[in-house]
Design a protein around this motif. Structure first.
Motif, PDB file in Angstrom:
ATOM      1  N   THR A  50      39.252  44.091  42.955  1.00 33.44           N
ATOM      2  CA  THR A  50      38.587  43.362  41.884  1.00 33.44           C
ATOM      3  C   THR A  50      37.401  42.619  42.500  1.00 33.44           C
ATOM      4  O   THR A  50      37.340  42.458  43.728  1.00 33.44           O
ATOM      5  CB  THR A  50      39.546  42.355  41.215  1.00 33.44           C
ATOM      6  N   PRO A  51      36.477  42.121  41.700  1.00 34.47           N
ATOM      7  CA  PRO A  51      35.322  41.401  42.262  1.00 34.47           C
ATOM      8  C   PRO A  51      35.712  40.186  43.114  1.00 34.47           C
ATOM      9  O   PRO A  51      34.980  39.799  44.010  1.00 34.47           O
ATOM     10  CB  PRO A  51      34.533  40.970  41.026  1.00 34.47           C
ATOM     11  N   GLY A  52      36.860  39.603  42.895  1.00 34.97           N
ATOM     12  CA  GLY A  52      37.273  38.430  43.650  1.00 34.97           C
ATOM     13  C   GLY A  52      37.933  38.729  44.982  1.00 34.97           C
ATOM     14  O   GLY A  52      38.206  37.827  45.762  1.00 34.97           O
ATOM     15  N   ASP A  53      38.205  40.006  45.270  1.00 36.41           N
ATOM     16  CA  ASP A  53      38.852  40.370  46.531  1.00 36.41           C
ATOM     17  C   ASP A  53      37.881  40.262  47.703  1.00 36.41           C
ATOM     18  O   ASP A  53      36.686  40.506  47.569  1.00 36.41           O
ATOM     19  CB  ASP A  53      39.394  41.803  46.470  1.00 36.41           C
TER      20      ASP A  53
ATOM     21  N   PRO B 150      35.915  41.422  50.887  1.00 36.53           N
ATOM     22  CA  PRO B 150      35.428  42.755  51.241  1.00 36.53           C
ATOM     23  C   PRO B 150      36.079  43.348  52.490  1.00 36.53           C
ATOM     24  O   PRO B 150      36.192  44.550  52.611  1.00 36.53           O
ATOM     25  CB  PRO B 150      33.924  42.568  51.441  1.00 36.53           C
ATOM     26  N   GLY B 151      36.542  42.529  53.411  1.00 33.14           N
ATOM     27  CA  GLY B 151      37.127  43.033  54.649  1.00 33.14           C
ATOM     28  C   GLY B 151      38.573  43.496  54.524  1.00 33.14           C
ATOM     29  O   GLY B 151      39.103  44.134  55.419  1.00 33.14           O
ATOM     30  N   MET B 152      39.207  43.172  53.432  1.00 31.76           N
ATOM     31  CA  MET B 152      40.614  43.536  53.238  1.00 31.76           C
ATOM     32  C   MET B 152      40.715  44.978  52.738  1.00 31.76           C
ATOM     33  O   MET B 152      39.913  45.407  51.927  1.00 31.76           O
ATOM     34  CB  MET B 152      41.273  42.601  52.224  1.00 31.76           C
ATOM     35  N   SER B 153      41.720  45.725  53.226  1.00 34.21           N
ATOM     36  CA  SER B 153      41.869  47.103  52.760  1.00 34.21           C
ATOM     37  C   SER B 153      42.634  47.175  51.443  1.00 34.21           C
ATOM     38  O   SER B 153      42.423  48.084  50.661  1.00 34.21           O
ATOM     39  CB  SER B 153      42.573  47.946  53.821  1.00 34.21           C
ATOM     40  N   ALA B 154      43.514  46.222  51.192  1.00 32.33           N
ATOM     41  CA  ALA B 154      44.281  46.194  49.944  1.00 32.33           C
ATOM     42  C   ALA B 154      43.860  44.987  49.111  1.00 32.33           C
ATOM     43  O   ALA B 154      43.364  43.991  49.643  1.00 32.33           O
ATOM     44  CB  ALA B 154      45.772  46.117  50.238  1.00 32.33           C
ATOM     45  N   SER B 155      44.078  45.074  47.816  1.00 32.25           N
ATOM     46  CA  SER B 155      43.722  43.989  46.908  1.00 32.25           C
ATOM     47  C   SER B 155      44.654  42.796  47.096  1.00 32.25           C
ATOM     48  O   SER B 155      45.810  42.942  47.502  1.00 32.25           O
ATOM     49  CB  SER B 155      43.822  44.480  45.464  1.00 32.25           C
ATOM     50  N   GLN B 156      44.151  41.631  46.763  1.00 33.58           N
ATOM     51  CA  GLN B 156      44.984  40.432  46.797  1.00 33.58           C
ATOM     52  C   GLN B 156      46.051  40.460  45.705  1.00 33.58           C
ATOM     53  O   GLN B 156      46.940  39.622  45.690  1.00 33.58           O
ATOM     54  CB  GLN B 156      44.107  39.185  46.659  1.00 33.58           C
TER      55      GLN B 156
END
Length: 59
Positions: free
Chosen positions: A22-25, A27-33
């Protein structure tokens, strides 16, 4: 209905790994929050799991 959740129409009460960002995640994370976030019916299960796991980790 799910065999692990009799009487429920959803297959899980706590989200598994969510890859769609989602736009709030971050960018460096591979999975969503959103991953492992409880759905409404999963909040009690999530709280029970945390209340058992955190003390077992010595926290």
């Amino acid at each position: 209905m799910s065999p692990s959740n009799p009487g429920r129409n959803t297959p899980e009460s706590i989200h598994g790994v969510v890859m769609a960002k989602t736009p709030g995640d971050s960018p460096g994370m591979s999975a969503s929050q959103q991953s492992f976030h409880p759905k409404n019916e999963g909040t009690t299960l999530y709280a029970q799991a945390m209340n058992q796991t955190v003390p077992a980790m010595g926290m």
